[in-house]
Design a protein around this motif. Structure first.
Motif, PDB file in Angstrom:
ATOM      1  N   LEU A 212      38.195  20.863  -5.676  1.00  0.00           N
ATOM      2  CA  LEU A 212      39.114  19.825  -6.150  1.00  0.00           C
ATOM      3  C   LEU A 212      38.446  18.466  -6.117  1.00  0.00           C
ATOM      4  O   LEU A 212      38.606  17.646  -7.031  1.00  0.00           O
ATOM      5  N   CYS A 213      37.695  18.229  -5.072  1.00  0.00           N
ATOM      6  CA  CYS A 213      37.009  16.943  -4.929  1.00  0.00           C
ATOM      7  C   CYS A 213      35.985  16.746  -6.034  1.00  0.00           C
ATOM      8  O   CYS A 213      35.911  15.699  -6.658  1.00  0.00           O
ATOM      9  N   VAL A 214      35.192  17.800  -6.282  1.00  0.00           N
ATOM     10  CA  VAL A 214      34.178  17.731  -7.348  1.00  0.00           C
ATOM     11  C   VAL A 214      34.845  17.510  -8.690  1.00  0.00           C
ATOM     12  O   VAL A 214      34.414  16.710  -9.518  1.00  0.00           O
ATOM     13  N   SER A 215      35.956  18.239  -8.898  1.00  0.00           N
ATOM     14  CA  SER A 215      36.692  18.115 -10.149  1.00  0.00           C
ATOM     15  C   SER A 215      37.168  16.696 -10.362  1.00  0.00           C
ATOM     16  O   SER A 215      37.045  16.130 -11.438  1.00  0.00           O
ATOM     17  N   SER A 216      37.737  16.090  -9.295  1.00  0.00           N
ATOM     18  CA  SER A 216      38.256  14.733  -9.427  1.00  0.00           C
ATOM     19  C   SER A 216      37.140  13.737  -9.659  1.00  0.00           C
ATOM     20  O   SER A 216      37.329  12.704 -10.272  1.00  0.00           O
ATOM     21  N   CYS A 217      35.943  14.058  -9.123  1.00  0.00           N
ATOM     22  CA  CYS A 217      34.814  13.151  -9.287  1.00  0.00           C
ATOM     23  C   CYS A 217      34.294  13.149 -10.711  1.00  0.00           C
ATOM     24  O   CYS A 217      33.800  12.142 -11.196  1.00  0.00           O
ATOM     25  N   VAL A 218      34.340  14.271 -11.398  1.00  0.00           N
ATOM     26  CA  VAL A 218      33.768  14.350 -12.737  1.00  0.00           C
ATOM     27  C   VAL A 218      34.811  14.114 -13.830  1.00  0.00           C
ATOM     28  O   VAL A 218      34.472  13.947 -14.979  1.00  0.00           O
ATOM     29  N   ASN A 219      36.088  14.102 -13.452  1.00  0.00           N
ATOM     30  CA  ASN A 219      37.144  13.955 -14.455  1.00  0.00           C
ATOM     31  C   ASN A 219      37.003  12.709 -15.315  1.00  0.00           C
ATOM     32  O   ASN A 219      37.358  12.708 -16.478  1.00  0.00           O
ATOM     33  N   LEU A 220      36.515  11.640 -14.718  1.00  0.00           N
ATOM     34  CA  LEU A 220      36.436  10.370 -15.434  1.00  0.00           C
ATOM     35  C   LEU A 220      35.014  10.027 -15.880  1.00  0.00           C
ATOM     36  O   LEU A 220      34.731   8.883 -16.222  1.00  0.00           O
ATOM     37  N   LYS A 221      34.151  11.007 -15.894  1.00  0.00           N
ATOM     38  CA  LYS A 221      32.775  10.751 -16.325  1.00  0.00           C
ATOM     39  C   LYS A 221      32.743  10.255 -17.770  1.00  0.00           C
ATOM     40  O   LYS A 221      31.952   9.368 -18.120  1.00  0.00           O
ATOM     41  N   HIS A 222      33.609  10.804 -18.620  1.00  0.00           N
ATOM     42  CA  HIS A 222      33.638  10.387 -20.024  1.00  0.00           C
ATOM     43  C   HIS A 222      34.156   8.956 -20.158  1.00  0.00           C
ATOM     44  O   HIS A 222      33.705   8.206 -21.031  1.00  0.00           O
ATOM     45  N   VAL A 223      35.075   8.559 -19.292  1.00  0.00           N
ATOM     46  CA  VAL A 223      35.559   7.174 -19.289  1.00  0.00           C
ATOM     47  C   VAL A 223      34.433   6.247 -18.849  1.00  0.00           C
ATOM     48  O   VAL A 223      34.230   5.172 -19.421  1.00  0.00           O
TER      49      VAL A 223
ATOM     50  N   VAL B 163      40.595  14.238 -25.369  1.00  0.00           N
ATOM     51  CA  VAL B 163      40.345  12.834 -25.006  1.00  0.00           C
ATOM     52  C   VAL B 163      38.885  12.643 -24.610  1.00  0.00           C
ATOM     53  O   VAL B 163      38.253  11.646 -24.970  1.00  0.00           O
ATOM     54  N   LYS B 164      38.348  13.601 -23.883  1.00  0.00           N
ATOM     55  CA  LYS B 164      36.940  13.534 -23.493  1.00  0.00           C
ATOM     56  C   LYS B 164      36.042  13.454 -24.733  1.00  0.00           C
ATOM     57  O   LYS B 164      35.125  12.634 -24.809  1.00  0.00           O
ATOM     58  N   GLN B 165      36.347  14.291 -25.717  1.00  0.00           N
ATOM     59  CA  GLN B 165      35.544  14.311 -26.941  1.00  0.00           C
ATOM     60  C   GLN B 165      35.648  12.988 -27.698  1.00  0.00           C
ATOM     61  O   GLN B 165      34.649  12.458 -28.197  1.00  0.00           O
ATOM     62  N   GLU B 166      36.867  12.446 -27.768  1.00  0.00           N
ATOM     63  CA  GLU B 166      37.078  11.184 -28.479  1.00  0.00           C
ATOM     64  C   GLU B 166      36.324  10.032 -27.815  1.00  0.00           C
ATOM     65  O   GLU B 166      35.677   9.226 -28.492  1.00  0.00           O
ATOM     66  N   LEU B 167      36.404   9.948 -26.496  1.00  0.00           N
ATOM     67  CA  LEU B 167      35.739   8.858 -25.778  1.00  0.00           C
ATOM     68  C   LEU B 167      34.222   8.990 -25.823  1.00  0.00           C
ATOM     69  O   LEU B 167      33.509   7.998 -25.953  1.00  0.00           O
ATOM     70  N   LEU B 168      33.736  10.214 -25.718  1.00  0.00           N
ATOM     71  CA  LEU B 168      32.291  10.425 -25.811  1.00  0.00           C
ATOM     72  C   LEU B 168      31.786  10.115 -27.215  1.00  0.00           C
ATOM     73  O   LEU B 168      30.675   9.609 -27.394  1.00  0.00           O
ATOM     74  N   GLN B 169      32.629  10.378 -28.219  1.00  0.00           N
ATOM     75  CA  GLN B 169      32.277  10.024 -29.593  1.00  0.00           C
ATOM     76  C   GLN B 169      32.223   8.507 -29.750  1.00  0.00           C
ATOM     77  O   GLN B 169      31.317   7.974 -30.398  1.00  0.00           O
ATOM     78  N   SER B 170      33.186   7.811 -29.152  1.00  0.00           N
ATOM     79  CA  SER B 170      33.187   6.342 -29.183  1.00  0.00           C
ATOM     80  C   SER B 170      31.941   5.796 -28.495  1.00  0.00           C
ATOM     81  O   SER B 170      31.298   4.867 -28.998  1.00  0.00           O
TER      82      SER B 170
END
Length: 281
Positions: free
Chosen positions: A16-27, A260-267
């Motif tokens: 869960l911790c790892v997941s929460s850490c990478v969730n906002l990588k695209h942001v 959303v990840k795809q859209e932000l990474l595209q931006s």
């Protein structure tokens, strides 16, 4: 039997911790590229004051006057100061977003935003009520985020509260560069054309002197157009950043979704591509 359960429990928490850490990588990727793009303001190397001085010096040269630095460019200096404030506000916001999405404390030096913005006409620029309100809103948000030690869990509040205001400031910065300053360079090109046309028609000059005059003219035009190309590329960068932020705002409640990840990474990719274009200029 309890030991394996404890181990599985710890593993689950770690996941869960790892997941929460990478969730906002695209942001973070989007905000980091945006921060880099916004910062190219510092590489534009042209200002309202410089435009004023250019015009003043050209007039003195044409009038065969000594360049005594007696040029009244106070209003243009104020316009530059205001533009710098707007830039600092936009930079500060994306600096904060970059830190928050990386789960770091916001660390922007908020003293850069301590001076208020006022409505009115300042040389080549006009500050409207909406600009004052947007600047104030973003400034207060940054100060609040810094003093309250915002972290990742506050990112939704940060983005939602700032979206309209930060987009307004980006639009203002874009207009100042791509329309106001670019327009002044267009006027400068026309002045040069008129001045050099008169020189070429001067019968007292030899053909050799006229050729050198034409060469000087084309070199000057090339220099101006290279500066205009920087303005155009920077404007494209700001537009891409603004559009990306709108996507982030629209989907902030589903920020971890694949779409959303795809859209932000595209931006982020689009912004990075334009930055590469800027670096070549």
């Amino acid at each position: 039997m309890m030991k394996p359960l404890k181990i599985y429990g710890l593993l689950f928490m770690a996941m869960l911790c790892v997941s929460s850490c990478v969730n906002l990588k695209h942001v973070n990727t989007y905000s980091s590229e945006s921060l880099t793009g916004v910062q190219y303001f510092e590489n534009l190397n042209y200002s309202f004051q410089q435009s004023c001085l250019d015009k003043c010096f050209e007039e003195k040269i044409n009038a065969l006057e000594f360049l005594d630095q007696n040029c009244n460019c106070k209003q243009e200096k104020v316009a530059d100061s205001i533009t710098l404030k707007i830039y600092a506000s936009v930079f500060g916001y994306f600096d904060g977003l970059t830190n928050l999405s990386d789960n770091d404390l916001t660390s922007y030096k908020t003293e850069a935003l301590s001076n208020a913005l006022s409505e009115g006409d300042f040389g080549s620029i006009t500050i409207k009520k909406e600009h004052v309100e947007s600047y104030t809103k973003v400034s207060q948000l940054l100060i609040h985020a810094f003093t309250d030690s915002y972290r990742k869990k506050k990112i939704k509040t940060y983005v939602k509260d700032a979206n309209a205001s930060v987009k307004s400031l980006i639009s203002f910065l874009d207009f100042n560069i791509s329309s106001n300053l670019n327009g002044k360079l267009e006027v400068k090109k026309n002045r040069l054309k008129a001045d050099y046309f008169d020189l070429v028609k001067d019968t007292s000059l030899s053909n050799f002197e006229k050729r050198n005059t034409i060469k000087e003219y084309y070199n000057s035009i090339l220099e101006i157009e290279q500066q205009q190309a920087k303005f155009t590329a920077y404007s494209k960068t700001l537009s891409a950043i603004s559009a990306g932020h709108q996507k982030l705002y629209d989907d902030i409640d589903h920020v971890s979704s694949k779409a959303v990840k795809q859209e932000l990474l595209q931006s982020a990719s689009e912004i990075k591509s334009i930055i590469s274009e800027l670096k070549k200029l």
